[in-house]
Design a protein around this motif. Structure first.
Motif, PDB file in Angstrom:
ATOM      1  N   SER A 308     -21.871  30.841   2.463  1.00 23.20           N
ATOM      2  CA  SER A 308     -22.659  31.846   3.172  1.00 23.20           C
ATOM      3  C   SER A 308     -22.381  33.171   2.468  1.00 23.20           C
ATOM      4  CB  SER A 308     -22.330  31.884   4.663  1.00 23.20           C
ATOM      5  OG  SER A 308     -20.972  32.084   4.849  1.00 23.20           O
ATOM      6  N   ASP A 422     -34.119  28.768   1.572  1.00 17.96           N
ATOM      7  CA  ASP A 422     -33.529  30.107   1.506  1.00 17.96           C
ATOM      8  C   ASP A 422     -34.584  31.080   1.007  1.00 17.96           C
ATOM      9  OD1 ASP A 422     -30.934  29.503   2.343  1.00 17.96           O
ATOM     10  OD2 ASP A 422     -30.432  28.730   0.361  1.00 17.96           O
ATOM     11  N   ASP A 436     -32.045  35.661   3.441  1.00 20.35           N
ATOM     12  CA  ASP A 436     -31.678  34.900   4.636  1.00 20.35           C
ATOM     13  C   ASP A 436     -32.028  33.438   4.434  1.00 20.35           C
ATOM     14  OD1 ASP A 436     -30.592  34.828   7.192  1.00 20.35           O
ATOM     15  OD2 ASP A 436     -31.781  36.541   7.836  1.00 20.35           O
ATOM     16  N   ARG A 437     -31.623  32.628   5.410  1.00 20.84           N
ATOM     17  CA  ARG A 437     -32.190  31.290   5.506  1.00 20.84           C
ATOM     18  C   ARG A 437     -33.514  31.451   6.239  1.00 20.84           C
ATOM     19  NH1 ARG A 437     -27.962  26.578   7.120  1.00 20.84           N
ATOM     20  NH2 ARG A 437     -27.061  26.417   5.077  1.00 20.84           N
ATOM     21  N   ASP A 440     -33.105  31.724   9.832  1.00 18.20           N
ATOM     22  CA  ASP A 440     -32.283  32.801  10.401  1.00 18.20           C
ATOM     23  C   ASP A 440     -32.926  34.184  10.293  1.00 18.20           C
ATOM     24  OD1 ASP A 440     -30.364  31.008  11.118  1.00 18.20           O
ATOM     25  OD2 ASP A 440     -29.150  31.306   9.318  1.00 18.20           O
ATOM     26  N   LEU A 441     -34.011  34.287   9.518  1.00 18.15           N
ATOM     27  CA  LEU A 441     -34.718  35.567   9.442  1.00 18.15           C
ATOM     28  C   LEU A 441     -35.120  35.983  10.849  1.00 18.15           C
ATOM     29  CD1 LEU A 441     -37.269  35.069   6.525  1.00 18.15           C
ATOM     30  CD2 LEU A 441     -35.576  36.899   6.651  1.00 18.15           C
ATOM     31  N   SER A 450     -33.590  40.988   7.715  1.00 15.33           N
ATOM     32  CA  SER A 450     -32.565  40.128   7.114  1.00 15.33           C
ATOM     33  C   SER A 450     -31.287  40.211   7.939  1.00 15.33           C
ATOM     34  CB  SER A 450     -32.301  40.582   5.677  1.00 15.33           C
ATOM     35  OG  SER A 450     -31.044  40.109   5.248  1.00 15.33           O
ATOM     36  N   SER A 451     -30.966  39.108   8.620  1.00 14.04           N
ATOM     37  CA  SER A 451     -29.739  39.107   9.431  1.00 14.04           C
ATOM     38  C   SER A 451     -28.524  39.308   8.539  1.00 14.04           C
ATOM     39  CB  SER A 451     -29.625  37.796  10.214  1.00 14.04           C
ATOM     40  OG  SER A 451     -29.453  36.708   9.346  1.00 14.04           O
ATOM     41  N   VAL A 452     -28.589  38.762   7.325  1.00 17.98           N
ATOM     42  CA  VAL A 452     -27.457  38.838   6.393  1.00 17.98           C
ATOM     43  C   VAL A 452     -27.157  40.287   6.021  1.00 17.98           C
ATOM     44  CG1 VAL A 452     -26.682  38.201   4.079  1.00 17.98           C
ATOM     45  CG2 VAL A 452     -27.911  36.547   5.466  1.00 17.98           C
TER      46      VAL A 452
END
Ligand code: ADP
Length: 550
Positions: A308, A422, A436-437, A440-441, A450-452
């Protein structure tokens, strides 16, 4: 016209040959239950035991192509399985020891495993499968731990101790000639949707992956290295490191089941580890420990970190301790090394903050693999401009082209490319930045968040230890981001949502700011130590309920 070169197969047997003939004196060390105690061996001894193991397997009726599972921690005996099973023509199937019994049952039955190499300490986790895995004929018990009950022994046709099993084999086993396209190992992806999917590595893909992994601009492994991977050996073959390290003759240090910061730091110190690997949630507490105690790890030069997104604060923090974090991206489907971040020579003059931004990307695609990004809606290929966002797709000789016995596999492929799921940008130098995945966006008002990226900024706040951001259903915006934040213990009483919001507001667009900050003692993790956003969504469901009612 054909060339004149020998059509010599690329097989794991060749890596074993090197280990046996060139590096027999190189150490192999396994941490034991008792802190400070280790089992010390060498590649020479390992190779001799591998011969016996292969011969014993053959005598026990294991034939080429049979699946032989392992259910085990990181130890020397697991390494012996890594060589004996594929080199005698069988297929090593590493089982994820942290899966739920129902998933394990599905996987063992789907793969039709004939034998299982089981750590004694993991017998309780395997017991729920009794009576449910009819293909398993042989259980070999490894390493320290209590002896299983009589009921367990009676539940399988043959249950035998590892050392006793080795004694039943010959010192010299005549290795069969293996076609390089033969299956060597298999691994199931954890399958966040639907059933787990089986990826089957070939001998050829494993050898090519090992060569690439060892390159100077990849993990940069050398005979002089002492390698310790904190990646479980069931997680995409420990990222291929056991084979890559053996290929070059680097020593290997096994942490066994002891993956907490304190014991890992002790082990690195004691054994003079130079290269290590693990997911970010392994390194975050290690950095914290180094900072709190002032301990130093002078031998440790590089850690490979992926699985991750590695937060920039972690990369910068480890650099302060002289440890270079090499950010890598990959998947079970990609053997798993797909990209890896090394600073190109022409970027050396960048200011430090821009260098950190480069180091925080997932890096450039590894040799022999090609990549592209494709628009999520139109399916059109997008330019490498560092801005266009699309699905990352890859192809190459160690990328899976299908899944094992899975009729629904085709949706994961597009014109000969693997769809990674991804979402990324690629800049003109080829640096891939994972946004993001896909799942998960955060989809807010028709736009993506982007959560990341939000997490990475939050984890750079001095009061934050870990942060995970998820999208929750929202009556007006479709989804809105919520941040689950683990404060550093010394700040658990004085951290506030306001200060985090203010901190983020200087770094991301206003509409990216999480609607809520929830302080939690820990973020739930998946079986391989990644933030488990599925579980987090369930835990924070009441936030969405509140929004729905307001
Ligand atoms: P699982 O689904 O169990 O996590 P994998 O280990 O195969 O299975 O996970 C692959 C996924 O992990 C990738 O598709 C990607 O989403 C994520 N990943 C891996 N490395 C990174 C990284 N460096 N940064 C962000 N995400 C990553």
């Amino acid at each position: 016209m054909l060339g004149t070169m020998m059509d010599y197969p690329l097989t794991i047997n060749h890596i074993l040959w090197r280990l046996e003939r060139l590096f027999p004196r190189k150490p192999v060390v396994t941490q034991r239950l008792e802190e400070g105690q280790a089992t010390r061996s060498s590649y020479g001894e390992v190779a001799a035991r591998v011969h016996r193991l292969a011969s014993a397997l053959s005598r026990a009726g294991i034939r080429p192509g049979d699946r032989v599972a392992t259910f085990a921690w990181n130890t020397q005996t697991h390494l012996e399985c890594y060589f004996a099973i594929p080199c005698m023509g069988a297929v090593m199937h590493t089982l994820n020891i942290r899966l739920f019994p129902a998933q394990l049952e599905y996987i063992v039955n789907h793969a039709e495993d004939k034998a299982v190499f089981l750590d004694r300490s993991l017998v309780p986790a395997f017991e729920p499968l009794i009576g449910k895995v009819p293909t398993v004929q042989l259980v070999v018990l490894m390493n320290e731990g209590p002896e299983p009950s009589a009921a367990f022994r009676e539940a399988f046709p043959q249950v035998v101790d590892y050392e006793e099993f080795l004694r039943s084999g010959d010192e010299h086993f005549a290795w069969p000639r293996i076609d390089e396209r033969q299956a060597a190992a298999m691994c199931y992806t954890s399958g966040t949707t639907g059933n787990p999917k089986g990826v089957v590595y070939t001998h050829r893909s494993t050898v090519l992956h090992s060569l690439v992994a060892a390159l100077p601009d990849s993990m940069g492994l050398s005979e002089r290295d002492v390698v310790m991977y904190a990646v479980p050996m069931f997680h995409a073959n420990a990222w291929g490191i056991p084979y890559a390290a053996a290929l070059v003759g680097a020593s290997q240090v096994f942490p066994n089941r002891y993956l907490d910061a304190e014991r890992l730091v002790n082990l690195i110190e004691r054994e003079g580890v130079t290269v290590s690997a693990g997911v970010p949630t392994i390194w975050i507490p290690i950095l914290d420990l180094l900072e709190k105690t002032g301990r130093k790890l002078p031998t440790l030069k590089r850690v490979i970190c992926g699985g991750s997104a590695a937060p920039p604060a972690l990369i910068a923090g480890l650099a302060q301790h002289g440890i270079q974090l090499i950010h890598a991206w990959g998947m079970t489907e990609t053997s798993p090394l797909g990209s890896l971040c090394r600073m190109r020579s022409w970027l050396d003059d960048l200011p430090d903050d821009q260098k950190l931004a480069v180091r925080s990307t997932q890096g450039t695609i590894v040799p022999l693999v090609e990549c592209r990004i494709v628009d999520l809606e139109s399916g059109q290929e997008l330019p490498w401009d560092g801005k266009s966002v699309g699905e990352l797709q890859v192809r190459g000789p160690y990328i899976t082209g299908t899944y094992y016995n899975d009729p629904a596999a085709s949706e994961k492929f597009m014109d000969g490319w693997l769809r990674t799921g991804d979402v990324a940008t690629i800049d003109p130098d080829g640096y891939i930045r994972l946004v993001d995945r896909t799942k998960d966006l955060v989809k807010s008002g028709g736009e993506w968040i982007s959560s990341v990226e939000v997490e990475n900024h939050l984890m750079a706040h001095p009061k934050v230890l870990e942060a995970a951001v998820i999208g929750l259903p929202h009556p007006r915006w479709q989804e809105r981001p919520v941040a689950a934040v683990v404060p550093r213990p010394e700040h658990k009483d004085d951290i506030t949502a306001e200060e985090l919001r203010e901190f983020l507001a200087q770094r991301v667009a206003k509409w990216w700011l999480p609607d809520e900050f929830v302080f939690v003692p820990e973020v739930p993790k998946t079986s391989v130590g990644k933030f488990d956003k599925k579980v987090l969504r369930e835990q924070l469901a009441q936030v969405a309920q509140r929004w729905a009612q307001s």
